[in-house]
Enzyme design. Structure first.
Site, PDB file in Angstrom:
ATOM      1  N   ARG A  77       0.833  -1.191   0.000  1.00  0.00           N
ATOM      2  CA  ARG A  77       0.000   0.000   0.000  1.00  0.00           C
ATOM      3  C   ARG A  77       0.872   1.247   0.000  1.00  0.00           C
ATOM      4  O   ARG A  77       2.060   1.207   0.381  1.00  0.00           O
ATOM      5  CB  ARG A  77      -0.930   0.028   1.220  1.00  0.00           C
ATOM      6  CG  ARG A  77      -0.233   0.165   2.559  1.00  0.00           C
ATOM      7  CD  ARG A  77      -1.247   0.342   3.683  1.00  0.00           C
ATOM      8  NE  ARG A  77      -0.633   0.363   4.995  1.00  0.00           N
ATOM      9  CZ  ARG A  77      -0.085   1.436   5.563  1.00  0.00           C
ATOM     10  NH1 ARG A  77      -0.042   2.582   4.891  1.00  0.00           N
ATOM     11  NH2 ARG A  77       0.426   1.378   6.771  1.00  0.00           N
ATOM     12  N   ASN A 133       2.060   4.812   1.479  1.00  0.00           N
ATOM     13  CA  ASN A 133       2.198   5.285   2.858  1.00  0.00           C
ATOM     14  C   ASN A 133       2.960   6.594   2.892  1.00  0.00           C
ATOM     15  O   ASN A 133       4.148   6.626   2.573  1.00  0.00           O
ATOM     16  CB  ASN A 133       2.939   4.255   3.713  1.00  0.00           C
ATOM     17  CG  ASN A 133       2.893   4.601   5.185  1.00  0.00           C
ATOM     18  OD1 ASN A 133       1.842   4.540   5.807  1.00  0.00           O
ATOM     19  ND2 ASN A 133       4.036   4.963   5.761  1.00  0.00           N
ATOM     20  N   ASN A 149       8.167   7.152   5.525  1.00  0.00           N
ATOM     21  CA  ASN A 149       7.292   8.123   6.170  1.00  0.00           C
ATOM     22  C   ASN A 149       7.730   9.515   5.750  1.00  0.00           C
ATOM     23  O   ASN A 149       7.947   9.746   4.573  1.00  0.00           O
ATOM     24  CB  ASN A 149       7.253   7.917   7.690  1.00  0.00           C
ATOM     25  CG  ASN A 149       6.098   7.019   8.103  1.00  0.00           C
ATOM     26  OD1 ASN A 149       4.950   7.283   7.785  1.00  0.00           O
ATOM     27  ND2 ASN A 149       6.402   5.940   8.810  1.00  0.00           N
ATOM     28  N   ASP A 173       9.092   9.532  12.279  1.00  0.00           N
ATOM     29  CA  ASP A 173       7.846   9.359  11.523  1.00  0.00           C
ATOM     30  C   ASP A 173       7.620  10.598  10.666  1.00  0.00           C
ATOM     31  O   ASP A 173       8.375  10.860   9.744  1.00  0.00           O
ATOM     32  CB  ASP A 173       6.695   9.099  12.504  1.00  0.00           C
ATOM     33  CG  ASP A 173       5.486   8.445  11.853  1.00  0.00           C
ATOM     34  OD1 ASP A 173       5.239   8.704  10.667  1.00  0.00           O
ATOM     35  OD2 ASP A 173       4.760   7.705  12.537  1.00  0.00           O
TER      36      ASP A 173
END
Length: 235
Positions: A51, A53, A99, A149
């Protein structure tokens, strides 16, 4: 206005027109100002178990986005650039969990976070063409400090890396030195963004997977936080 989605979102970014670009599975979709959703692209390496991200738009409207294996197999991820004409470019590979993606103020450096490896990478970036080169490690953060992140650059050119499971934001110089830690009342912050005047920093957080005991000590977990950033720099 609320929009129900069929699967969890990988990312949401806003165009300067007010339209939203979102990641659903391996697909990129557009939500117009009336709330109508339509698919505009599918990742080149789309396959079951993968997927999109996290993503960011550059100053020319190009979408930079990562593709990850949901089982987080080491080195299985890709970094893409989707141009306004709909053409995909595979920028780099070998990531595990992409990220935070952002740029220096002059646009000449692209920063990309691999949360699983705890590393923020830098690339030389040509703002005109979107071509990048010279990948290098800007900083590696020890897992005990948290997983890097969400990532943005502040008005002074410092990187702000949100540390998932670290209850903090690391303020990092362009040379890769941690200048300070901004401690947070949540264990799992996920991303951050400035308001228009760069005074207030808004921080998202997660509560998924936290124990009841930890939630009792950090009840704001899962909340949206607002930090007076100017005051934080004065401490």
């Amino acid at each position: 206005m609320a929009h129900a989605m069929p699967v969890p979102l990988g990312f949401v970014v806003e165009k300067n027109t007010g339209e939203l670009i979102i990641g659903l599975g391996c697909h990129v979709e557009l939500i117009d100002r009336a709330g109508k959703r339509r698919r505009i692209a599918t990742a080149p390496h789309a396959q079951e178990g993968f997927r999109l991200n996290d993503a960011s738009l550059d100053s020319s409207g190009r979408l930079w986005v990562g593709l990850i294996d949901e089982e987080l197999k080491d080195g299985s991820g890709y970094l893409y650039r989707l141009d306004p004409d709909g053409k995909w470019h595979t920028v780099d590979s070998g990531f595990t969990l992409i990220n935070g993606i952002t740029w220096s103020h002059d646009g000449k450096t692209l920063y990309v976070t691999d949360s699983r490896r705890g590393v923020i990478y830098g690339y030389d970036n040509d703002p005109g063409s979107g071509e990048v080169s010279n990948r290098r490690e800007v900083i590696s953060i020890h897992p005990k400090k948290g997983k890097p992140d969400g990532l943005i650059v502040d008005q002074h050119g410092f990187l702000l890396s949100v540390l998932f499971d670290g209850a903090a934001i690391a303020r990092i110089s362009p040379q890769g030195e941690i200048e300070r830690w901004i401690h947070l009342p949540v264990q799992r912050p996920t991303s951050c963004s400035f308001a228009d005047d760069d005074r207030y920093l808004y921080v998202t957080s997660a509560r998924l997977g936290l124990s009841e005991a930890l939630l009792e000590t950090m009840p704001y977990s899962g909340a949206l936080l607002r930090i007076d950033y100017r005051r934080a720099l004065e401490r």
